[in-house]
Design a protein around this motif. Structure first.
Motif, short mmCIF file in Angstrom:
data_model
loop_
_atom_site.label_atom_id
_atom_site.label_comp_id
_atom_site.label_asym_id
_atom_site.label_seq_id
_atom_site.Cartn_x
_atom_site.Cartn_y
_atom_site.Cartn_z
N THR A 188 11.12 -12.83 3.39
CA THR A 188 11.71 -11.64 2.78
C THR A 188 11.14 -11.43 1.38
O THR A 188 10.79 -10.30 1.01
N GLY A 189 11.04 -12.51 0.61
CA GLY A 189 10.54 -12.41 -0.76
C GLY A 189 9.11 -11.92 -0.84
O GLY A 189 8.75 -11.15 -1.73
N GLY A 190 8.28 -12.35 0.11
CA GLY A 190 6.90 -11.88 0.13
C GLY A 190 6.81 -10.39 0.34
O GLY A 190 6.04 -9.69 -0.32
N ILE A 191 7.61 -9.88 1.25
CA ILE A 191 7.62 -8.44 1.52
C ILE A 191 8.22 -7.69 0.33
O ILE A 191 7.69 -6.67 -0.11
N ALA A 192 9.33 -8.21 -0.18
CA ALA A 192 10.02 -7.55 -1.30
C ALA A 192 9.16 -7.52 -2.55
O ALA A 192 9.13 -6.51 -3.27
N GLU A 193 8.42 -8.59 -2.83
CA GLU A 193 7.55 -8.59 -4.00
C GLU A 193 6.47 -7.53 -3.85
O GLU A 193 6.14 -6.82 -4.82
N ALA A 194 5.94 -7.38 -2.65
CA ALA A 194 4.92 -6.36 -2.41
C ALA A 194 5.49 -4.95 -2.57
O ALA A 194 4.80 -4.04 -3.03
N PHE A 195 6.74 -4.77 -2.20
CA PHE A 195 7.37 -3.45 -2.24
C PHE A 195 7.91 -3.10 -3.62
O PHE A 195 7.67 -2.00 -4.13
N THR A 210 0.81 -1.22 0.00
CA THR A 210 0.00 0.00 0.00
C THR A 210 0.85 1.27 0.00
O THR A 210 0.35 2.35 0.34
N GLY A 211 2.11 1.15 -0.39
CA GLY A 211 2.93 2.32 -0.65
C GLY A 211 3.66 2.92 0.53
O GLY A 211 4.19 4.03 0.42
N HIS A 212 3.73 2.23 1.64
CA HIS A 212 4.46 2.77 2.79
C HIS A 212 5.97 2.62 2.57
O HIS A 212 6.43 1.72 1.89
N SER A 213 6.71 3.51 3.18
CA SER A 213 8.17 3.50 3.05
C SER A 213 8.78 2.45 3.98
O SER A 213 8.13 1.97 4.92
N LYS A 214 10.03 2.14 3.74
CA LYS A 214 10.74 1.21 4.62
C LYS A 214 10.79 1.71 6.06
O LYS A 214 10.55 0.93 6.98
N PRO A 215 11.10 3.00 6.30
CA PRO A 215 11.08 3.46 7.69
C PRO A 215 9.70 3.31 8.34
O PRO A 215 9.61 2.99 9.53
#
Length: 146
Positions: free
Chosen positions: A105-112, A31-36
């Motif tokens: 990690t891959g699940g989060i990275a794919e979303a980002f 949903t477009g949130h930043s890493k921080p």
């Protein structure tokens, strides 16, 4: 929803917490949130320490069957990444339970970041036809909902 599905396979509060933290990170990334923002939310909501680096984790990390020593490391691997592939490389480089780390990690990275098309194509080529058809049906159903 993560709690309900995690209760089936992770009959422990820490396992459920890990699934919820992962789902939250994926949702925020998608949903477009930043890493921080993702880091802050996971730390505040789930109490994970995400202030370490992959370089600090690598020397002593080993296969651990607990979520509290897998989920934070996987999220850190994502937070340090610059691309989908870099995130996976970070996760695998930690060692230990690297397939679990890479999945989280891959699940989060794919979303980002999204998944590079050439990697998606190569992955799909390696799947049996019935699983590939199921994947395509799922993508079609998701597209209809959006």
């Amino acid at each position: 929803m993560a709690k309900v599905t995690a209760e089936i396979t992770h009959n422990h509060p820490e396992g459920i917490k890990g699934a919820q933290a992962t789902a939250a990170a994926i949702f925020l990334a998608r949903t477009g949130h930043s890493k921080p923002e993702i880091k802050r939310y996971v730390e505040q909501t789930f109490g994970y320490d995400l202030n370490r680096t992959c370089d600090e984790i690598r020397p002593t990390y080993h296969h651990v069957e607990t979520c509290q020593e897998t989920v934070p490391e996987a999220i850190i691997a994502f937070l340090e990444s610059v691309s989908f592939e870099d995130a996976l490389r970070n996760a695998v480089s930690l060692g230990g339970d690297s397939d679990t780390l890479a999945c989280i990690t891959g699940g989060i990275a794919e979303a980002f970041y999204g998944m590079p098309q050439e990697l998606r194509d190569e992955t799909l080529k390696r799947l049996p036809e019935d699983i590939r058809e199921g994947y395509e049906l799922l993508r079609f159903m998701i597209a209809k909902m959006i």
